[in-house]
Motif scaffolding. Sequence first.
Motif, short mmCIF file in Angstrom:
data_model
loop_
_atom_site.label_atom_id
_atom_site.label_comp_id
_atom_site.label_asym_id
_atom_site.label_seq_id
_atom_site.Cartn_x
_atom_site.Cartn_y
_atom_site.Cartn_z
N GLN A 167 0.83 -1.21 0.00
CA GLN A 167 0.00 0.00 0.00
C GLN A 167 0.86 1.26 0.00
N SER A 168 2.16 1.10 0.30
CA SER A 168 3.08 2.25 0.28
C SER A 168 3.96 2.23 -0.98
N PHE A 169 3.59 1.44 -1.96
CA PHE A 169 4.43 1.25 -3.15
C PHE A 169 4.64 2.56 -3.90
N ASP A 170 5.92 2.89 -4.12
CA ASP A 170 6.32 4.11 -4.82
C ASP A 170 7.38 3.72 -5.85
N ARG A 171 6.98 3.64 -7.11
CA ARG A 171 7.90 3.15 -8.14
C ARG A 171 9.18 3.98 -8.22
N GLU A 172 9.07 5.27 -8.07
CA GLU A 172 10.26 6.12 -8.16
C GLU A 172 11.27 5.82 -7.06
N ALA A 173 10.79 5.33 -5.92
CA ALA A 173 11.69 5.03 -4.81
C ALA A 173 12.64 3.87 -5.14
N ILE A 174 12.27 3.03 -6.09
CA ILE A 174 13.16 1.93 -6.50
C ILE A 174 14.50 2.48 -6.93
N TYR A 175 14.47 3.63 -7.60
CA TYR A 175 15.68 4.20 -8.19
C TYR A 175 16.34 5.26 -7.31
N SER A 176 15.72 5.59 -6.17
CA SER A 176 16.28 6.63 -5.31
C SER A 176 16.71 6.11 -3.93
N THR A 177 16.15 4.99 -3.49
CA THR A 177 16.53 4.45 -2.18
C THR A 177 17.78 3.59 -2.31
N ALA A 178 18.55 3.54 -1.24
CA ALA A 178 19.78 2.74 -1.25
C ALA A 178 19.49 1.25 -1.36
N THR A 179 18.33 0.83 -0.88
CA THR A 179 17.97 -0.59 -0.89
C THR A 179 17.22 -1.01 -2.15
N CYS A 180 16.82 -0.06 -2.98
CA CYS A 180 15.96 -0.31 -4.15
C CYS A 180 14.58 -0.79 -3.74
N MET A 181 14.16 -0.37 -2.56
CA MET A 181 12.81 -0.70 -2.09
C MET A 181 11.83 0.38 -2.56
N PRO A 182 10.65 -0.01 -3.03
CA PRO A 182 9.64 0.97 -3.46
C PRO A 182 8.79 1.46 -2.28
N ASP A 183 9.39 1.54 -1.12
CA ASP A 183 8.71 1.91 0.12
C ASP A 183 9.77 2.59 1.00
N LYS A 184 9.68 3.90 1.14
CA LYS A 184 10.72 4.66 1.84
C LYS A 184 10.81 4.32 3.32
N GLU A 185 9.69 3.99 3.94
CA GLU A 185 9.73 3.62 5.36
C GLU A 185 10.42 2.27 5.52
N ALA A 186 10.13 1.34 4.63
CA ALA A 186 10.80 0.03 4.69
C ALA A 186 12.29 0.20 4.42
N ASP A 187 12.63 1.11 3.52
CA ASP A 187 14.04 1.40 3.24
C ASP A 187 14.75 1.89 4.49
N ARG A 188 14.10 2.77 5.22
CA ARG A 188 14.70 3.30 6.45
C ARG A 188 14.94 2.18 7.46
N ARG A 189 13.95 1.31 7.63
CA ARG A 189 14.08 0.21 8.59
C ARG A 189 15.12 -0.81 8.14
#
Length: 367
Positions: A167-189
Amino acid sequence: MAGSTFGTLFKVTTWGESHGKALGAVIDGCPAGLYLNEDDIQPFLDRRKPGQTSIATPRKETDQVEILSGVFEGKTTGTPISLMVRNTSQKSSDYSEIASYYRPGHADYTFDAKYGFRDYTGGGRSSGRETTGRVAAGAVALKILKEMGISLMAYTRSIGPVSIEMQSFDREAIYSTATCMPDKEADRRALAYLKGCMENKDSSGGVIECIVDGLPAGIGDPVFEKLDANLSKALMSIGSVKAVEIGDGILVSQALGSQNNDPFVWKDKKIAKKTNHAGGILGGISDGSQIVLRAHIKPTPSIFSPQETVNKKGENIEIAIKGRHDPVIVPRAVVVVEAMAALTLLDACMLNMAARVDYLKKFYKRT
């Protein structure tokens, strides 16, 4: 060495070692007339190159691709396309110590058992750096598939115990997060979890998911060349992938037939499915719905904490690996999964051109 060539009609051979002068790929079977230059390939290599984040190996490589053949005046000629990426940051001295022993979780022992000796500098052909050629070739396949209306999207679904929330899926986050996760909160954790792994001189595994849209029904074969079997082989050929799932994957073993079957419906003037437990493939052939793949990646075997092993003299020893290593392989492997899936799908589509007489008649019949 056998086993460095992949595909039937769209055939790719990768070459080179982690600490050699260069790595690359040769594509044989790319159709003529495709507009292609280095700029079409470089963004994909940039996604897998080292030294970009705190959770990637600090090895610095530009991974600049060069097209050496097969392109004339900006278009493919139908002849073999040779792609090369030069190594610029080799530190073979980091690996001189391991020549005398076998690293747990690596291919050191099995290479010695097969060939009688091995390239111990960075793992040679068994290094994750071998995937450079796969990604370069995959970029070409992805461009052709895009022109056919077929798209692929891979991303990190989980790292260790941390999973994304759809439900937090953000396609752009795949290319901007260090983990390549499409979920910025999951990336942080996940980053917090990986920080703990690094402090404990340990590593983590995870899961990569790949979604394919636009593939028509009818691609693949029903027996030994099943589409799901070939996709599984393609992903399992990536170092550190230990399991592959399609659709519901292992959960089907716990389901009832009434729960697992996908009902067919007539929708938008075509046959469709209400659900997609099968992951877009039935009987080894695509069914026209979204293809869902997952690759399970083991933890990076190069860890800095003490480990037990054996040296070439047959002595039990304890080691602590040195060098430059990723605490997690998953983020840099995302684009590799995407590339291998693309190579498999394009090859299957090309083979499908000869599946029916009416396809041949439609193409070759003179008016």
